[in-house]
Design a protein around this motif. Structure first.
Motif, PDB file in Angstrom:
ATOM      1  N   ASP A  45      30.723  67.606  27.134  1.00  0.00           N
ATOM      2  CA  ASP A  45      31.002  67.219  25.752  1.00  0.00           C
ATOM      3  C   ASP A  45      31.308  65.730  25.753  1.00  0.00           C
ATOM      4  N   ASN A  47      31.645  62.145  23.819  1.00  0.00           N
ATOM      5  CA  ASN A  47      31.893  61.523  22.518  1.00  0.00           C
ATOM      6  C   ASN A  47      31.893  60.018  22.684  1.00  0.00           C
ATOM      7  N   GLN A  72      34.064  59.329  25.933  1.00  0.00           N
ATOM      8  CA  GLN A  72      35.052  60.331  26.325  1.00  0.00           C
ATOM      9  C   GLN A  72      34.360  61.616  26.737  1.00  0.00           C
ATOM     10  N   ASN A  73      34.761  62.141  27.897  1.00  0.00           N
ATOM     11  CA  ASN A  73      34.260  63.426  28.375  1.00  0.00           C
ATOM     12  C   ASN A  73      35.275  64.495  27.967  1.00  0.00           C
ATOM     13  N   SER A  74      34.975  65.198  26.895  1.00  0.00           N
ATOM     14  CA  SER A  74      35.874  66.242  26.393  1.00  0.00           C
ATOM     15  C   SER A  74      35.523  67.616  26.952  1.00  0.00           C
ATOM     16  N   ASN A 153      36.029  64.909  33.822  1.00  0.00           N
ATOM     17  CA  ASN A 153      36.367  65.699  32.638  1.00  0.00           C
ATOM     18  C   ASN A 153      37.760  65.316  32.134  1.00  0.00           C
ATOM     19  N   GLY A 154      37.858  65.191  30.815  1.00  0.00           N
ATOM     20  CA  GLY A 154      39.109  64.797  30.185  1.00  0.00           C
ATOM     21  C   GLY A 154      39.365  63.298  30.191  1.00  0.00           C
ATOM     22  N   SER A 156      38.462  59.158  29.484  1.00  0.00           N
ATOM     23  CA  SER A 156      37.767  58.207  28.618  1.00  0.00           C
ATOM     24  C   SER A 156      37.517  56.941  29.414  1.00  0.00           C
TER      25      SER A 156
END
Length: 197
Positions: A45, A47, A72-74, A153-154, A156
């Protein structure tokens, strides 16, 4: 004991022995075990901020504008591949561009993380014309050094890009009043995971 009784007893004993041998092949201990597993696919994900890449009015040849991007990796998986696809359309205000492409007169310069402000000299990691970037199709932000470690992951990450309207030392009057609408698409791919134990 008579011979008949002895013979009958022997036959009965033999029959019992055979039945025990035959029946014994079915008399064994058994057990059953069942294993279940659940496989859940992770997510990617990505963004970006800003969503509007460049809003630069009144540009003239020689102008340079630096823009910051936050990716950002959400998702739940690390991003180890990140490619940029550029697309743009040019509005030829006076209808006089002929075969000239305004995108050929813009350079995209990826800057290193130490750049803060001022002169970009010494901070350029890679550069490419906007037209070449569009024609290339996929611009690898990992191998070019913009984001060498990908995005965990998580996490930015920020990267900086300078847009330069190149002054080629020639008459560029045909571009007066023209506009260029640019769209960037970031395509992320996951890391190849370690062997799970």
């Amino acid at each position: 004991m008579g011979i008949k009784k002895t013979l009958g007893l022997g036959v009965a004993s033999a029959a019992l022995g055979l039945s025990l041998i035959g029946g014994g092949t079915f008399a064994y201990f058994s057990d059953t075990a069942q294993s279940t597993a659940t496989f859940a696919a992770g997510t990617l994900d990505l963004n970006t901020n800003p969503t509007e890449i460049v809003n630069l009015p009144n540009l003239k040849p020689g102008d340079i504008a630096v823009r910051n991007f936050t990716l950002q990796n959400s998702g739940s998986l690390d991003i180890k591949g990140l490619k940029l696809v550029a697309n743009y359309t040019v509005t030829d205000a006076n209808g006089n561009n002929s075969t000239q492409d305004l995108g050929d007169h813009f350079k995209v310069k990826v800057l290193d993380s130490s750049y803060v402000s001022g002169n970009i000299a010494g901070h350029v990691i890679s550069e490419i014309s906007l037209k070449s970037l569009k024609d290339l199709g996929n611009y690898d932000l990992i191998s070019t050094g913009a984001l060498p470690n990908g995005i965990t992951n998580g996490q930015s990450v920020n990267f900086k890009v300078a847009f330069e309207f190149v002054d080629n030392g020639q008459d560029q009057n045909i571009f007066q009043g023209d506009a260029l609408a640019l769209t960037w698409t970031f395509n992320a791919t996951q890391a190849i995971g370690p062997e799970l134990k």
